[in-house]
Design a protein around this motif. Structure first.
Motif: not given
Length: 519
Positions: A246-248, A439-441, A451-452, A491-493
């Protein structure tokens, strides 16, 4: 400096990527041979390329505004007063002869569709499954959507994308070749439709639960973030696949789309650095997608994961997926009803209106909608010479936010789109995919996006979000209620940039937000 990674070198040299490159980093041969089939452009000379590179280089002088910075959309920028209609203005450089096309497209964008059969032949064909009855219902005042304010609030401007993992060699090959972006959920398709026509059950209802997360900044201020969790209540067609992802999505703002479409692909690809060859911690990868318009693979530019190559295709996808309206790129009258939804597929549709080629919206009308979408103007900057705003701009650059939120591009010289032709624009995006951290994945791949990863969201107009439609919300699912919350989700990059903001004293942090509010 302009990054020159593997992708950039391949495009500039006009050759295929090295044989040891991963499949996700390879440029499709279609893109190498003809990067921009949607643009009827005049080729740039070597001298012009060099001049453009100098113009778009990020500034190092923060004592005053840059030349032409006021007009974020170039000559197409609107100087209209800031109110709820500020995102609904047409390109300021639009020839008078084109204004009627814009107004007709606006009418179609605002039209409320009805179910079939209906005496209103020009407006029937809604559904059978749908998320909204008009484009404007999702893109409120041509701005962004928002999550429901409470459990009983509607979800019209937000929905859930659905898919399952590719689990066969055939499906994996289709995704690797960019012919397929996702594998649909077998019964519910690629998005959850929570509304339907009479006699056909809606698919279900998106449910959101928020957990509060306090984040303490270096000076002791505490900001409360809300972490959403998503589920589907009352699935009407049986249980979903056990591995469903699921992805909003909230509807993004509509401004400046034609200008983004007019950026030469080579300029976007030249910023990609999939292996982080320059060691700055920022990768940036392009997404690629199949274009049924042109029968080939193209660079993805639109959507939260850059999964769509053109404004026209994005519009056609929305008509079919969000409203169940058949069109030249999606001719099925039943919209997104899957083979498992037999009654849905058998329901009446609106393809019998005279002169529409069996479609619920025909090619001529789709062209008008696409013209409208390309020409919603970017508003002018505000307070750009304010010392606090200039300080915030400097902090934005020093935190290296501009590594992804690239300030400037120059659009192609176009023979048939005067509004978008050869404009210096300030979208604050590189239109590339970046790892935004856990956090946003969403855990849901789309084409080459994992997925990220998310496409860098353009920031132009972001400071006017609340002026167009309240309550303001930000990020792909509207979880952030303020610009500072949106920054703190990075986050991430973007982790280093976020930590730089966390470490700022309040006066500098406020200046950074004031800069964003001026965009």
């Amino acid at each position: 400096m302009v990054r020159t990674g593997l992708v950039a070198l391949a495009v500039l040299a006009g050759v295929a990527v090295a044989s040891d490159a991963s499949a996700g980093d390879a440029i499709p041969s279609d893109v190498l041979e003809q990067p921009d089939p949607h643009l009827n452009q005049v080729p740039r000379t070597a001298a012009e390329r060099a001049r453009i590179l100098k113009v778009v280089e990020p500034t190092r002088d923060f004592t005053r505004p840059e030349d032409y910075e006021l007009n974020m959309g170039g000559a197409a920028t609107t100087q209209a007063a800031v109110n709820r209609d500020v995102f609904s203005q047409f390109s300021a450089n639009m020839p008078f002869a084109h204004e009627m096309d814009f107004k007709l497209g606006n009418g179609l964008f605002r039209k409320f569709w009805v179910s079939s059969p209906s005496s209103t032949k020009a407006s029937d064909g809604l559904g059978p499954l749908f998320n909204a009855r008009s484009c404007q219902s999702c893109h409120v005042k041509d701005g962004r959507g928002h999550p429901p304010a409470n459990p009983d609030d509607d979800r019209i401007s937000m929905f859930l994308r659905l898919s399952i993992p590719a689990d066969t060699d055939e499906l994996k090959a289709a995704i690797a070749s960019h012919r397929l972006m996702v594998v649909p959920e077998p019964v519910y398709g690629t998005q959850l439709q929570d509304m339907s026509i009479q006699g056909i059950p809606a698919e279900g209802r998106m449910e959101i639960v928020y957990d509060e997360i306090p984040v303490e900044l270096a000076d002791g201020e505490v900001v409360h973030l809300r972490r959403p969790s998503y589920s589907i209540a009352d699935p009407a067609y049986g249980p979903l696949h056990p591995d469903v992802m699921l992805s909003p999505r909230v509807a993004p703002p509509m401004i400046g789309l034609g200008l983004l479409e007019a950026i030469p692909a080579e300029d976007i690809l030249a910023l990609a650095d999939p292996e982080d060859a320059d060691g700055d911690g920022i990768s940036g990868r392009p997404n690629f997608a199949w274009s049924p318009e042109y029968g080939r693979v193209m660079l993805g530019r639109f959507g939260w994961k850059a999964g769509t190559p053109t404004v026209h295709q994005q519009s056609a996808d929305a008509f079919a997926g969000d409203m169940g309206i058949s069109n030249p790129l999606h001719p099925a009258g039943y919209g997104e009803c899957t083979p498992a939804q037999t009654d849905c597929r058998a329901a009446p549709d609106g393809g019998d209106a005279p002169g529409t080629d069996g479609l619920e919206i025909d090619a001529a009308a789709m062209d008008l909608v696409s013209f409208y979408a390309r020409n919603l103007a970017v508003p002018a900057r505000r307070d750009l010479d304010d010392p606090v705003v200039l300080r915030g701009k400097q902090l934005f650059a020093e935190a290296n936010c501009i590594a992804c939120h690239r300030p400037k591009f120059v659009t192609a010289r176009l023979k048939d789109r005067p509004e978008q032709s050869f404009q210096l624009i300030w979208p604050y995006s590189d239109l590339l995919l970046h790892d935004m951290g856990p956090g946003l994945a969403d855990g849901r791949p789309e084409g080459m996006a994992d997925g990220r990863e998310w496409r860098t969201a353009p920031l132009w107009g972001i400071g006017l979000t609340a002026s167009v439609a309240e309550p303001a919300s930000y990020l792909h699912d509207g979880r952030a209620r303020s610009l500072l919350e949106a920054v703190l989700w990075h986050g991430g990059e973007a982790e280093a940039a976020k930590q730089a903001v966390v470490a700022l004293p309040k006066s500098d942090r406020d200046a950074l937000i004031r800069f964003l509010e001026s965009l």
